[in-house]
Design a protein around this motif. Sequence first.
Motif, PDB file in Angstrom:
ATOM      1  N   HIS A 248       0.822  -1.210   0.000  1.00 39.10           N
ATOM      2  CA  HIS A 248       0.000   0.000   0.000  1.00 39.10           C
ATOM      3  C   HIS A 248       0.857   1.261   0.000  1.00 39.10           C
ATOM      4  O   HIS A 248       0.612   2.188  -0.782  1.00 39.10           O
ATOM      5  CB  HIS A 248      -0.924   0.003   1.222  1.00 39.10           C
ATOM      6  CG  HIS A 248      -2.101  -0.906   1.092  1.00 39.10           C
ATOM      7  ND1 HIS A 248      -2.081  -2.063   0.333  1.00 39.10           N
ATOM      8  CD2 HIS A 248      -3.361  -0.849   1.635  1.00 39.10           C
ATOM      9  CE1 HIS A 248      -3.265  -2.659   0.408  1.00 39.10           C
ATOM     10  NE2 HIS A 248      -4.055  -1.948   1.190  1.00 39.10           N
ATOM     11  N   ALA A 249       1.841   1.316   0.874  1.00 39.82           N
ATOM     12  CA  ALA A 249       2.668   2.522   0.974  1.00 39.82           C
ATOM     13  C   ALA A 249       3.533   2.709  -0.269  1.00 39.82           C
ATOM     14  O   ALA A 249       3.647   3.830  -0.800  1.00 39.82           O
ATOM     15  CB  ALA A 249       3.540   2.453   2.224  1.00 39.82           C
ATOM     16  N   GLY A 250       4.143   1.628  -0.747  1.00 37.65           N
ATOM     17  CA  GLY A 250       5.032   1.742  -1.900  1.00 37.65           C
ATOM     18  C   GLY A 250       4.309   2.157  -3.164  1.00 37.65           C
ATOM     19  O   GLY A 250       4.726   3.079  -3.877  1.00 37.65           O
ATOM     20  N   PHE A 251       3.189   1.512  -3.459  1.00 37.67           N
ATOM     21  CA  PHE A 251       2.451   1.855  -4.669  1.00 37.67           C
ATOM     22  C   PHE A 251       1.713   3.187  -4.525  1.00 37.67           C
ATOM     23  O   PHE A 251       1.507   3.899  -5.512  1.00 37.67           O
ATOM     24  CB  PHE A 251       1.481   0.740  -5.032  1.00 37.67           C
ATOM     25  CG  PHE A 251       2.130  -0.413  -5.744  1.00 37.67           C
ATOM     26  CD1 PHE A 251       2.738  -0.233  -6.973  1.00 37.67           C
ATOM     27  CD2 PHE A 251       2.137  -1.684  -5.183  1.00 37.67           C
ATOM     28  CE1 PHE A 251       3.349  -1.293  -7.639  1.00 37.67           C
ATOM     29  CE2 PHE A 251       2.736  -2.751  -5.838  1.00 37.67           C
ATOM     30  CZ  PHE A 251       3.343  -2.560  -7.068  1.00 37.67           C
ATOM     31  N   ALA A 252       1.303   3.530  -3.307  1.00 32.68           N
ATOM     32  CA  ALA A 252       0.663   4.838  -3.111  1.00 32.68           C
ATOM     33  C   ALA A 252       1.636   5.967  -3.421  1.00 32.68           C
ATOM     34  O   ALA A 252       1.260   6.984  -4.020  1.00 32.68           O
ATOM     35  CB  ALA A 252       0.149   4.962  -1.678  1.00 32.68           C
ATOM     36  N   LEU A 253       2.897   5.805  -3.039  1.00 36.00           N
ATOM     37  CA  LEU A 253       3.896   6.837  -3.322  1.00 36.00           C
ATOM     38  C   LEU A 253       4.188   6.930  -4.815  1.00 36.00           C
ATOM     39  O   LEU A 253       4.441   8.020  -5.340  1.00 36.00           O
ATOM     40  CB  LEU A 253       5.183   6.550  -2.537  1.00 36.00           C
ATOM     41  CG  LEU A 253       5.086   6.870  -1.041  1.00 36.00           C
ATOM     42  CD1 LEU A 253       6.225   6.224  -0.272  1.00 36.00           C
ATOM     43  CD2 LEU A 253       5.093   8.390  -0.824  1.00 36.00           C
ATOM     44  N   SER A 254       4.161   5.800  -5.521  1.00 39.75           N
ATOM     45  CA  SER A 254       4.286   5.860  -6.977  1.00 39.75           C
ATOM     46  C   SER A 254       3.099   6.601  -7.582  1.00 39.75           C
ATOM     47  O   SER A 254       3.250   7.396  -8.524  1.00 39.75           O
ATOM     48  CB  SER A 254       4.358   4.439  -7.563  1.00 39.75           C
ATOM     49  OG  SER A 254       5.605   3.834  -7.302  1.00 39.75           O
ATOM     50  N   ALA A 255       1.911   6.355  -7.037  1.00 42.78           N
ATOM     51  CA  ALA A 255       0.714   7.030  -7.530  1.00 42.78           C
ATOM     52  C   ALA A 255       0.727   8.514  -7.205  1.00 42.78           C
ATOM     53  O   ALA A 255       0.138   9.316  -7.935  1.00 42.78           O
ATOM     54  CB  ALA A 255      -0.532   6.369  -6.948  1.00 42.78           C
ATOM     55  N   VAL A 256       1.378   8.902  -6.099  1.00 42.41           N
ATOM     56  CA  VAL A 256       1.528  10.323  -5.780  1.00 42.41           C
ATOM     57  C   VAL A 256       2.192  11.046  -6.941  1.00 42.41           C
ATOM     58  O   VAL A 256       1.793  12.147  -7.338  1.00 42.41           O
ATOM     59  CB  VAL A 256       2.345  10.506  -4.482  1.00 42.41           C
ATOM     60  CG1 VAL A 256       2.851  11.939  -4.346  1.00 42.41           C
ATOM     61  CG2 VAL A 256       1.486  10.151  -3.266  1.00 42.41           C
ATOM     62  N   VAL A 257       3.221  10.422  -7.516  1.00 40.44           N
ATOM     63  CA  VAL A 257       3.928  11.025  -8.650  1.00 40.44           C
ATOM     64  C   VAL A 257       3.024  11.069  -9.876  1.00 40.44           C
ATOM     65  O   VAL A 257       2.849  12.126 -10.503  1.00 40.44           O
ATOM     66  CB  VAL A 257       5.212  10.236  -8.962  1.00 40.44           C
ATOM     67  CG1 VAL A 257       5.933  10.845 -10.168  1.00 40.44           C
ATOM     68  CG2 VAL A 257       6.144  10.223  -7.752  1.00 40.44           C
ATOM     69  N   LEU A 258       2.435   9.940 -10.227  1.00 42.69           N
ATOM     70  CA  LEU A 258       1.626   9.856 -11.438  1.00 42.69           C
ATOM     71  C   LEU A 258       0.425  10.799 -11.394  1.00 42.69           C
ATOM     72  O   LEU A 258       0.245  11.641 -12.286  1.00 42.69           O
ATOM     73  CB  LEU A 258       1.151   8.419 -11.633  1.00 42.69           C
ATOM     74  CG  LEU A 258       0.138   8.177 -12.752  1.00 42.69           C
ATOM     75  CD1 LEU A 258       0.720   8.545 -14.105  1.00 42.69           C
ATOM     76  CD2 LEU A 258      -0.336   6.728 -12.748  1.00 42.69           C
TER      77      LEU A 258
END
Length: 461
Positions: A248-258
């Motif tokens: 959750h945390a790792g992919f959420a941070l990627s989504a923050v960028v996108l």
Amino acid sequence: MTEQLLPQNPRSTRYRNYVVAICTAAYLLSFVDRQALALMIEPVKRDLSLTDTQFSLLSGLAFSLLYAVMGLPIAALADRRSRPVIISVGIALWSLATALSGLSKGFAHMFLARIGVGVGEAALTPSAYSMFSDMFPKDKLGRALGVYSLGSILGGSAAFFIGGYVIGLVKDVDALSLPLVGDVHAWQLTFFVIGLPGLLLAALFFLTVRDPERRGLARDASGAVRKVAMREVFTFLRGHARTVFHHHAGFALSAVVLLGLMAWAPAFYLRTFGMTPTQVGYALGVVVLVANGSGVLFGGRLVDRFTHRGHPDGAMRAGVVGAVGMAVPVILFPHVRPVWLSLALLAVTMFFSSFAMPASSAAVQLLSPNQIRAQVSALFLLVLSLSAVGVGTTLVALVTDELLGSEARIGTSLSLVYGISAVLSIGLLWLGRAPFRRSMARQERASAQEPRDAVADGTAG
């Protein structure tokens, strides 16, 4: 009548592809409705007298708040009731809410309309993910999710193209007079144009899509399908706590960028390079279409390739590749000249950041038992929405307004917030590979014993 509209055999490859296609079309439309606001930042701010921070609340928090919260009860329904009906109602609701955005006369009115968009869109993705998992084998799920994720990219691109075209078409017109509505600004007309067609798609979805047979359902001692309570969802998540945290945390941070760049890139190019809204719409439309579109397809195929080669953590591996690829260009693109070089680096960032979409979705679907799959997806989308759409977009505005004190320095805000997000995403996803492998092994053992154990399995790992 409904039977005649259905594409042949519901078990056929053609029908499965049709379901993916119409779900992708709905996802496309949802992102058009969601994303169009970003391109209209300057006229909306002017006519509604907003600051960057207030605008970020409209494009982020207003949408994400109810999108995240309503996702849970809607997903619980999707685990029990007809998923096509749920999706059809959601499409109709967010389409009407988008059109109502065009009637906004102030911040409060627009905020409420954006909440309506979020509530409607909350019905789509958990239900679609759940249907795909019942329709496709594991080694083809990543590709199906990649195609579905492409809908968001096409929608984001279409929003830029349509918004740029409409704004350019009426750029010299102060106000337009519409029947029953009265005088409206150009940006208000844009909301009508992109919102109302969704009602037709809602009707088509309702008439042509059947709910697929659910596979791997947990059963009680008598063999009847067992009803799963919400507490069992949290028991499952606690039993896989390390995996859930890193995922959750790792992919959420990627989504923050996108998702953050989708929201703020228009403002950056308008302010830094003096481009017109039409120029920005067309330029970003091409970037999103080519870079993000190829990114989600490549990312989905990468998940399938890793999985086919025997890596149970293939989705996490694909996420790491994407996070590594976007880390450097996201820091550099706001500070290079000329504009074509900045757009090229933005395209690289968007390509790699898009890996997170099919990778994160595949990981959730592969790990979650059938009867809680939509609810687990909704919980992930809650985290994703609040962090990426809510906090991520607002944080850039706060850094610009409060720390840097100038709208012209938005590029520095983008580098700072999204550069840090990318680096943290790399670390969390890399460290999450081993817990994910252990979780997958436990779920495979539980499924091999009894279907009912797959839901309740909450042993520590």
